[in-house]
Design an enzyme around this catalytic site. Structure first.
Site, PDB file in Angstrom:
ATOM      1  N   HIS A  79      16.800  -6.405 -20.465  1.00 48.78           N
ATOM      2  CA  HIS A  79      15.652  -5.497 -20.455  1.00 48.78           C
ATOM      3  C   HIS A  79      15.956  -4.208 -21.207  1.00 48.78           C
ATOM      4  CE1 HIS A  79      12.787  -7.242 -17.258  1.00 48.78           C
ATOM      5  NE2 HIS A  79      13.576  -8.209 -17.698  1.00 48.78           N
ATOM      6  N   GLY A  85      16.139  -1.177 -28.369  1.00 46.53           N
ATOM      7  CA  GLY A  85      17.527  -1.489 -28.684  1.00 46.53           C
ATOM      8  C   GLY A  85      18.475  -1.303 -27.518  1.00 46.53           C
ATOM      9  N   ASP A  87      20.651   0.578 -25.873  1.00 48.42           N
ATOM     10  CA  ASP A  87      21.011   1.999 -25.868  1.00 48.42           C
ATOM     11  C   ASP A  87      21.062   2.608 -24.473  1.00 48.42           C
ATOM     12  OD1 ASP A  87      18.351   2.032 -25.178  1.00 48.42           O
ATOM     13  OD2 ASP A  87      17.670   3.210 -26.897  1.00 48.42           O
ATOM     14  N   ASP A 259      16.576 -21.563 -11.100  1.00 48.51           N
ATOM     15  CA  ASP A 259      17.190 -22.866 -11.376  1.00 48.51           C
ATOM     16  C   ASP A 259      17.302 -23.607 -10.053  1.00 48.51           C
ATOM     17  OD1 ASP A 259      18.865 -25.028 -11.804  1.00 48.51           O
ATOM     18  OD2 ASP A 259      20.398 -23.913 -12.874  1.00 48.51           O
ATOM     19  N   ALA A 265      25.118 -20.769 -10.268  1.00 48.58           N
ATOM     20  CA  ALA A 265      26.125 -21.141 -11.264  1.00 48.58           C
ATOM     21  C   ALA A 265      25.552 -21.005 -12.660  1.00 48.58           C
ATOM     22  CB  ALA A 265      26.594 -22.581 -11.041  1.00 48.58           C
TER      23      ALA A 265
END
Length: 343
Positions: A79, A85, A87, A259, A265
């Site tokens: 995010h 960028g 930063d 998942d 994992a």
């Protein structure tokens, strides 16, 4: 057709589960193909030689105590990089009453569920590094990149080289910047590629970095439109039925794992799930539905080794988006606050 898909998924699952386990100590790091100007793989060799080991030791201990922290740190890095960028601007705490460009990224809707414990962890690592290196030497943006890599490693994923030398932005991103930079879970492949192509990431990078959804949680609100009022035809019916038990109606404040196979994992089961039509978001499942990305999904579902290799390359590319280096930006003394005197 449905039986054929399920049979293929079973074969892929067997192949994936048969991949030999690789010891963390014997994984070889792969150098990213190119380095942004001002970055290097040994940036802190003189100023803070133990920087990487300090971060990794912290992450190992912290994730052992809270397994969900790994996904939280991964998400924080992603995010950050997709909005103006890599930063560390996502860490800046803005003003609740000031102008919009001073409100900070954490107040934007896509960031409201960032884990507070992940943000605290970056601050705690920053404090340890300052004590070790006698001052503000390691940037918060580099800490984010290292913590994300080490969260992958301690969760069973690949080790990879992290280019270092980023500096932190003193500038807040706007709400519009955040919304434009972070595609919604309902995004299809063309919409995702439209965002990624602007930052020099391609279809292979998209599929590889999406594999980070092999860990973590999601609220019902991010996928409930796939269940109500009608089920998304690209969703496996038994999978949809399980989700309806967790989210029995729109607006339910609950969460589920991204998942369903191995939620804690870092592995390639995320891609096997997509082949089996068990992707949670539209942005996940469309990677298999869309013919432009389906072959990449299938390749990663068949080979965890290929996924791991590509993930290291793609996430290193992502970690160099619009980086500030040299005299640009600053190294924050407090990751949540701009340095004193910053205009």
């Amino acid at each position: 057709m449905a039986r054929a898909v399920l049979a293929l998924a079973a074969i892929l699952a067997l192949v994936a589960s048969s991949c030999p386990a690789v010891s963390l100590a014997h994984r070889q790091k792969r150098q990213p193909p190119i380095l942004a100007r001002g970055l290097s793989l040994d940036f802190y060799r003189q100023s803070c030689p133990r920087a990487e080991s300090i971060v990794r030791d912290f992450i190992k201990d912290a994730v052992r105590k809270d397994i969900g922290l790994a996904a939280g740190l991964l998400r924080l890095h992603f995010h950050d990089c997709f909005v103006q960028g890599c930063d560390a601007s996502v860490l800046l705490v803005g003003s609740a009453t000031g102008p919009q460009d001073q409100m900070g990224e954490q107040r934007a809707p896509p960031n409201l569920r960032l884990r507070p414990s992940a943000i605290r962890a970056i601050s705690d690592i920053r404090d340890r590094l300052e004590r070790e290196c006698r001052g503000a030497v390691v940037s918060c943006s580099d800490i984010l990149a290292l913590a994300a890599r080490d969260s992958v490693v301690v969760s069973g994923g690949p080790d990879y080289e992290v280019p270092l030398g980023r500096r932190d932005s003193p500038r807040f991103a706007t709400m519009q910047d955040v919304i434009a930079g972070l595609p919604a879970p309902s995004s299809t492949v063309p919409a995702l590629l439209a965002v990624l192509n602007k930052i020099n990431l391609d279809a292979t990078d998209l599929v590889a970095i999406s594999g980070a959804h092999t860990v973590g949680l999601s609220p019902c609100s991010s996928f409930e439109d796939r269940l109500y009022p009608r089920q998304d035809p690209n969703m496996n019916p038994p999978f949809a039925a399980r989700l309806r038990q967790i989210c029995p109606a729109k607006g339910v404040n609950r969460s589920t794992v991204l998942d369903v196979s191995t939620p804690n994992a870092f592995d390639n089961r995320y891609y096997v799930n997509l082949v089996n039509r068990e992707g949670l978001f539209v942005s996940d499942q469309d990677l298999f539905t869309n013919p432009a990305t389906r072959p990449i999904v299938t390749r990663f579902a068949r080979s965890q080794r290929e996924f791991f290799e590509q993930y290291g390359v793609s996430v290193a590319k992502m970690g160099q988006i619009n980086v500030l280096t040299g005299s640009r930006g600053q190294v924050r003394r407090n990751c949540s606050v701009r340095n004193p005197g910053t205009v």
